[in-house]
Design a protein around this motif. Sequence first.
Motif, PDB file in Angstrom:
ATOM      1  N   VAL A   5       1.186  -1.736  -0.179  1.00 20.14           N
ATOM      2  CA  VAL A   5       0.040  -0.170  -0.248  1.00 20.14           C
ATOM      3  C   VAL A   5       1.089   0.913  -0.162  1.00 20.14           C
ATOM      4  CG1 VAL A   5      -1.730   1.367   1.205  1.00 20.14           C
ATOM      5  CG2 VAL A   5      -1.956  -1.122   1.345  1.00 20.14           C
ATOM      6  N   SER A   7       1.357   5.634  -0.319  1.00 18.25           N
ATOM      7  CA  SER A   7       0.459   6.616  -0.024  1.00 18.25           C
ATOM      8  C   SER A   7       1.210   7.759  -0.977  1.00 18.25           C
ATOM      9  CB  SER A   7       0.657   6.797   1.482  1.00 18.25           C
ATOM     10  OG  SER A   7       1.427   6.739   2.196  1.00 18.25           O
ATOM     11  N   THR A  25      -1.348   0.033  -4.923  1.00 19.65           N
ATOM     12  CA  THR A  25      -2.645   0.061  -4.230  1.00 19.65           C
ATOM     13  C   THR A  25      -2.437   1.815  -2.926  1.00 19.65           C
ATOM     14  OG1 THR A  25      -2.726  -2.360  -4.331  1.00 19.65           O
ATOM     15  CG2 THR A  25      -3.755  -1.222  -2.429  1.00 19.65           C
ATOM     16  N   THR A  27      -3.266   4.554  -1.090  1.00 24.38           N
ATOM     17  CA  THR A  27      -4.356   5.115   0.792  1.00 24.38           C
ATOM     18  C   THR A  27      -5.436   6.682  -0.251  1.00 24.38           C
ATOM     19  OG1 THR A  27      -3.194   5.985   0.893  1.00 24.38           O
ATOM     20  CG2 THR A  27      -2.739   3.996   2.309  1.00 24.38           C
ATOM     21  N   GLU A  28      -6.174   6.470   0.760  1.00 25.88           N
ATOM     22  CA  GLU A  28      -7.150   8.344   0.245  1.00 25.88           C
ATOM     23  C   GLU A  28      -6.740   9.111   0.060  1.00 25.88           C
ATOM     24  OE1 GLU A  28     -11.447   9.938   1.285  1.00 25.88           O
ATOM     25  OE2 GLU A  28     -10.646   8.029   2.268  1.00 25.88           O
ATOM     26  N   GLY A  71     -10.690   8.009  -2.543  1.00 21.99           N
ATOM     27  CA  GLY A  71     -11.584   7.077  -1.529  1.00 21.99           C
ATOM     28  C   GLY A  71     -11.397   5.448  -1.996  1.00 21.99           C
ATOM     29  N   PRO A  72     -12.078   4.127  -1.149  1.00 18.67           N
ATOM     30  CA  PRO A  72     -11.652   3.145  -0.950  1.00 18.67           C
ATOM     31  C   PRO A  72     -11.750   2.549  -2.545  1.00 18.67           C
ATOM     32  CG  PRO A  72     -12.679   2.633   0.137  1.00 18.67           C
ATOM     33  CD  PRO A  72     -12.716   4.715  -0.099  1.00 18.67           C
ATOM     34  N   THR A  74     -11.414  -0.411  -6.017  1.00 19.41           N
ATOM     35  CA  THR A  74     -10.869  -1.352  -7.400  1.00 19.41           C
ATOM     36  C   THR A  74     -11.070  -0.162  -8.551  1.00 19.41           C
ATOM     37  OG1 THR A  74     -10.996  -3.200  -6.700  1.00 19.41           O
ATOM     38  CG2 THR A  74     -10.288  -2.782  -8.837  1.00 19.41           C
TER      39      THR A  74
END
Length: 84
Positions: A5, A7, A25, A27-28, A71-72, A74
């Motif tokens: 993940v 960011s 992948t 993060t917001e 936002g979360p 795919t």
Amino acid sequence: TLAVVQSGKVTVSAEDNNFVPQTITVTEGTEVTFVNDGRNQHNIIKVEKTPFQVETSSFEPGESFVWTATGPGTYRYYCSIHGT
């Protein structure tokens, strides 16, 4: 394997026939920059409900497009010019 993940700021390179990396992948709030490192135009066409799209004429070689994850989810996309 588990996805790492990311960011902050992440860069995706639009090369001549693919995006590198192909999967990320984040993060917001992560700022994703798509950079056209290829020799031809590219676009980003959404698949399903992805909240971004770049028109072909606005994504020339050397140009970039920035999208911030809101936002979360795919978010699937492809380049309709090259089919990848």
